[in-house]
Design a protein around this motif. Sequence first.
Motif, PDB file in Angstrom:
ATOM      1  N   LYS A 348       4.600  -1.443  21.946  1.00 15.87           N
ATOM      2  CA  LYS A 348       3.992  -1.621  20.807  1.00 15.87           C
ATOM      3  C   LYS A 348       3.842  -2.429  19.691  1.00 15.87           C
ATOM      4  CE  LYS A 348       4.167   2.522  23.433  1.00 15.87           C
ATOM      5  NZ  LYS A 348       4.349   4.567  23.307  1.00 15.87           N
ATOM      6  N   ASP A 349       3.204  -1.781  18.785  1.00 15.56           N
ATOM      7  CA  ASP A 349       3.103  -2.828  17.081  1.00 15.56           C
ATOM      8  C   ASP A 349       4.628  -2.261  16.922  1.00 15.56           C
ATOM      9  OD1 ASP A 349       2.133   0.184  17.575  1.00 15.56           O
ATOM     10  OD2 ASP A 349       0.725  -0.227  15.557  1.00 15.56           O
ATOM     11  N   TRP A 350       5.033  -2.582  17.034  1.00 18.16           N
ATOM     12  CA  TRP A 350       6.722  -2.384  16.013  1.00 18.16           C
ATOM     13  C   TRP A 350       6.689  -2.481  14.704  1.00 18.16           C
ATOM     14  CZ3 TRP A 350       9.115  -6.225  14.009  1.00 18.16           C
ATOM     15  CH2 TRP A 350       9.369  -7.985  14.754  1.00 18.16           C
ATOM     16  N   TRP A 351       5.488  -3.990  15.100  1.00 18.67           N
ATOM     17  CA  TRP A 351       6.046  -4.846  13.418  1.00 18.67           C
ATOM     18  C   TRP A 351       5.118  -3.631  12.229  1.00 18.67           C
ATOM     19  CZ3 TRP A 351       4.258  -6.927  17.773  1.00 18.67           C
ATOM     20  CH2 TRP A 351       2.516  -6.560  18.062  1.00 18.67           C
ATOM     21  N   ASN A 352       4.679  -2.363  12.530  1.00 22.56           N
ATOM     22  CA  ASN A 352       3.989  -1.462  11.718  1.00 22.56           C
ATOM     23  C   ASN A 352       4.342   0.082  11.599  1.00 22.56           C
ATOM     24  OD1 ASN A 352       1.469  -3.012  11.461  1.00 22.56           O
ATOM     25  ND2 ASN A 352       0.676  -2.892  13.417  1.00 22.56           N
ATOM     26  N   SER A 353       5.841  -0.181  11.609  1.00 20.41           N
ATOM     27  CA  SER A 353       6.527   0.655  12.325  1.00 20.41           C
ATOM     28  C   SER A 353       7.456   1.261  10.684  1.00 20.41           C
ATOM     29  CB  SER A 353       8.217   0.801  12.828  1.00 20.41           C
ATOM     30  OG  SER A 353       7.410   0.754  14.125  1.00 20.41           O
ATOM     31  N   THR A 354       7.402   2.318  10.386  1.00 13.96           N
ATOM     32  CA  THR A 354       7.810   2.878   9.353  1.00 13.96           C
ATOM     33  C   THR A 354       9.262   3.633   9.239  1.00 13.96           C
ATOM     34  OG1 THR A 354       6.152   4.921   9.328  1.00 13.96           O
ATOM     35  CG2 THR A 354       5.395   2.751   8.112  1.00 13.96           C
ATOM     36  N   SER A 355       9.104   3.771  10.294  1.00 12.63           N
ATOM     37  CA  SER A 355      11.204   4.324  10.561  1.00 12.63           C
ATOM     38  C   SER A 355      11.376   3.859  12.094  1.00 12.63           C
ATOM     39  CB  SER A 355      10.813   5.811  10.788  1.00 12.63           C
ATOM     40  OG  SER A 355      10.134   5.902  12.251  1.00 12.63           O
ATOM     41  N   PHE A 356      13.115   3.726  12.073  1.00 12.89           N
ATOM     42  CA  PHE A 356      13.715   3.517  12.941  1.00 12.89           C
ATOM     43  C   PHE A 356      13.929   4.173  14.317  1.00 12.89           C
ATOM     44  CE2 PHE A 356      15.933   1.118   9.255  1.00 12.89           C
ATOM     45  CZ  PHE A 356      15.800   0.214  10.234  1.00 12.89           C
ATOM     46  N   ALA A 357      13.048   5.583  14.240  1.00 11.51           N
ATOM     47  CA  ALA A 357      13.138   5.841  14.931  1.00 11.51           C
ATOM     48  C   ALA A 357      11.708   5.345  15.584  1.00 11.51           C
ATOM     49  CB  ALA A 357      12.325   7.333  15.281  1.00 11.51           C
ATOM     50  N   GLY A 438       3.330   4.904   5.843  1.00 10.66           N
ATOM     51  CA  GLY A 438       3.034   3.889   4.365  1.00 10.66           C
ATOM     52  C   GLY A 438       4.308   3.032   4.288  1.00 10.66           C
ATOM     53  N   VAL A 439       3.164   1.787   3.106  1.00 10.65           N
ATOM     54  CA  VAL A 439       3.197   0.794   2.758  1.00 10.65           C
ATOM     55  C   VAL A 439       4.921   0.485   2.642  1.00 10.65           C
ATOM     56  CG1 VAL A 439       2.587  -1.975   1.947  1.00 10.65           C
ATOM     57  CG2 VAL A 439       0.711  -0.383   2.536  1.00 10.65           C
ATOM     58  N   VAL A 440       5.280   1.519   1.776  1.00 11.19           N
ATOM     59  CA  VAL A 440       6.720   1.006   0.969  1.00 11.19           C
ATOM     60  C   VAL A 440       7.729   1.420   2.431  1.00 11.19           C
ATOM     61  CG1 VAL A 440       7.794   2.221  -0.235  1.00 11.19           C
ATOM     62  CG2 VAL A 440       6.093   2.467  -0.970  1.00 11.19           C
ATOM     63  N   TYR A 441       6.757   2.302   2.920  1.00 18.18           N
ATOM     64  CA  TYR A 441       8.715   2.570   4.206  1.00 18.18           C
ATOM     65  C   TYR A 441       8.390   1.580   5.569  1.00 18.18           C
ATOM     66  CZ  TYR A 441       9.205   6.804   2.370  1.00 18.18           C
ATOM     67  OH  TYR A 441       9.411   8.132   1.435  1.00 18.18           O
ATOM     68  N   ASN A 442       7.351   0.511   5.262  1.00 19.96           N
ATOM     69  CA  ASN A 442       7.256  -0.750   6.054  1.00 19.96           C
ATOM     70  C   ASN A 442       8.050  -1.915   5.551  1.00 19.96           C
ATOM     71  OD1 ASN A 442       5.427  -3.327   7.697  1.00 19.96           O
ATOM     72  ND2 ASN A 442       5.910  -1.808   8.835  1.00 19.96           N
ATOM     73  N   ILE A 443       7.712  -1.633   4.410  1.00 20.21           N
ATOM     74  CA  ILE A 443       9.026  -2.356   3.728  1.00 20.21           C
ATOM     75  C   ILE A 443       9.978  -2.683   3.769  1.00 20.21           C
ATOM     76  CG2 ILE A 443       9.040  -4.092   1.596  1.00 20.21           C
ATOM     77  CD1 ILE A 443       5.661  -3.260   0.619  1.00 20.21           C
ATOM     78  N   LEU A 444      10.641  -1.257   3.687  1.00 18.50           N
ATOM     79  CA  LEU A 444      11.875  -0.577   4.004  1.00 18.50           C
ATOM     80  C   LEU A 444      12.272  -1.246   4.862  1.00 18.50           C
ATOM     81  CD1 LEU A 444      12.642   2.229   1.755  1.00 18.50           C
ATOM     82  CD2 LEU A 444      13.556  -0.149   0.708  1.00 18.50           C
ATOM     83  N   TRP A 446      11.734  -3.474   7.107  1.00 16.75           N
ATOM     84  CA  TRP A 446      11.209  -4.690   7.545  1.00 16.75           C
ATOM     85  C   TRP A 446      12.662  -5.441   6.348  1.00 16.75           C
ATOM     86  CZ3 TRP A 446      10.145  -8.484  10.444  1.00 16.75           C
ATOM     87  CH2 TRP A 446       8.680  -7.985  11.306  1.00 16.75           C
ATOM     88  N   ALA A 447      13.384  -4.733   5.489  1.00 17.92           N
ATOM     89  CA  ALA A 447      14.376  -4.906   4.547  1.00 17.92           C
ATOM     90  C   ALA A 447      15.371  -4.665   4.951  1.00 17.92           C
ATOM     91  CB  ALA A 447      13.814  -4.701   3.362  1.00 17.92           C
ATOM     92  N   PHE A 448      16.042  -3.813   5.282  1.00 24.52           N
ATOM     93  CA  PHE A 448      16.963  -3.430   6.557  1.00 24.52           C
ATOM     94  C   PHE A 448      17.251  -4.379   7.398  1.00 24.52           C
ATOM     95  CE2 PHE A 448      15.836   0.632   3.713  1.00 24.52           C
ATOM     96  CZ  PHE A 448      17.567   0.803   2.974  1.00 24.52           C
ATOM     97  N   LEU A 449      16.031  -4.438   8.304  1.00 25.57           N
ATOM     98  CA  LEU A 449      15.746  -5.274   9.722  1.00 25.57           C
ATOM     99  C   LEU A 449      16.261  -6.347   9.058  1.00 25.57           C
ATOM    100  CD1 LEU A 449      15.064  -4.818  12.651  1.00 25.57           C
ATOM    101  CD2 LEU A 449      13.207  -5.643  12.614  1.00 25.57           C
TER     102      LEU A 449
END
Length: 501
Positions: A348-357, A438-444, A446-449
């Motif tokens: 699915k659209d994992w790149w838009n995820s905002t949480s690791f779940a 939100g955008v902030v959580y998606n950025i976070l 990606w940063a952790f990933l």
Amino acid sequence: MEIDNNPNPQWIQDETDKIRLSLLNELHRIENEVNEQFLSFKTDFDLRQPKICQTSKIISSDRQLNKTRLFIARNSILTDLFQTSHIRSLRNVFVAVLIIFVIQVAINDLVGNGRLNLHFELIFQCFANLHIALFIWLIMKLCTSVVVFMGFHYWSNNRISYLKNAKYLILPCREIVKHQLPVASSLIVLLEQLRQLMKTYSFVRENVEKVCLQCHKIMELNSNEDNDIEKITSPDFSKYLYFLFAPTLIYCDTYPRTAVIHWDYVLQMFGQVFASIVYVYYVVVRFCVPTFENLNQNEITLPIFITVLFNSIMPGSLFLLLGFYGFLHCWLNAFAEMLRFADRMFYKDWWNSTSFAAYYRTWNVVVHDWLYTYVYKEIFILSGRKNRVIPAVCVVLLSATFHEYVMIFALGFFYPVMFLLFGVVGMAFLFFLPRNKGVVYNILLWAFLLIGVGLQSCFYFMEAYARKSCPPNDTIWDKVIPRSVVCRVSLPSTKLLHIDL
């Protein structure tokens, strides 16, 4: 000449009817458009719901467990997105970067060696003894397709329990160690082993219940002596054989099928798989080999390690994206097209995820469906349907364990970086990070990933080069303790830990 100022009543009636018909037609058109938009919205909404196997519905008051795994005809997300020119341009950017890598490596060969080096030694080294890996795969496939099916057929007709052959779990690992298969060849054997094990479990799990229900029904019918003894029916071998090659881990008797096979699309997908492999080769040659070869000659201090770590984030990120695109999109779509398998939602659209779940659920839908159906739901039911933390922890730990199992035998040494990042750090992020949109959580995320894949690339390359340069100690601990940590450790007076590779 006189002009009749009195309007014709018939003309007025005709014009009125025309206006009324025009308004009715326009209202019908608007109504049809609204209905089509609503139907499209409803279809998209239904497709985005969590999926469970249709043949293993579990009656529960929990609405998540009531939903069934529904196979329907649909494209992969990237297949639809690539219809947009803007998204195709992003893919073209990656192609342009690959061309630049090829030109740069060719120029370096011409300047340094005076000739082009087109032998691709690293690729051939990683795929060495490929014939042995394919022979092991053939043995595993024959065991899965023949032994498992015949054993299940024998059990279903005789209702006699039997022990499974445990050699299937040991044979691949033993052959990998025996023949010293390199990374790529080992990955082929190990990933295929796990895939066939999951498929076997799904086939048995989905059909045992059917056979038991048939046994119960036949026993009731045969209680009357006037009735003829009925025979238990088991799945056809053709259905089982199709399932073994189909890009899904959930067994069903029937799947949605496409009408025709587009062989040009198959060749295009396999061509992009090959391009992804070449891409990984040039990333390793351009970024990884020079970094860790030079690192091998120097002692590692904390500033040097941090520099190497951040230099590993970019190649690690490319490994992540290329692995996703090459396997989850191109490879699975190629086999789906050849088998006319219509349901192609492999991710699915994992790149838009905002949480690791959300990331774990959408990154690899094929494996997630299996884990959710046969691990999460089963443990949730056994735990009394009261606690969702226990089944979630079991799913993450099981997945992390098998990821680490693959890395151990593929790389030839024990270095639990994958397990710690996936099973420990990832689980902490899974439960403790807030699940807000939100955008902030998606950025976070990606940063952790990206930091995570950078750590994996950094540690695994460091250990691989340490095992080339540091002599072994011929003990069992040499395979367990990372050689990059214990090979050459000194504690200088500057209170900085120096590790020489």
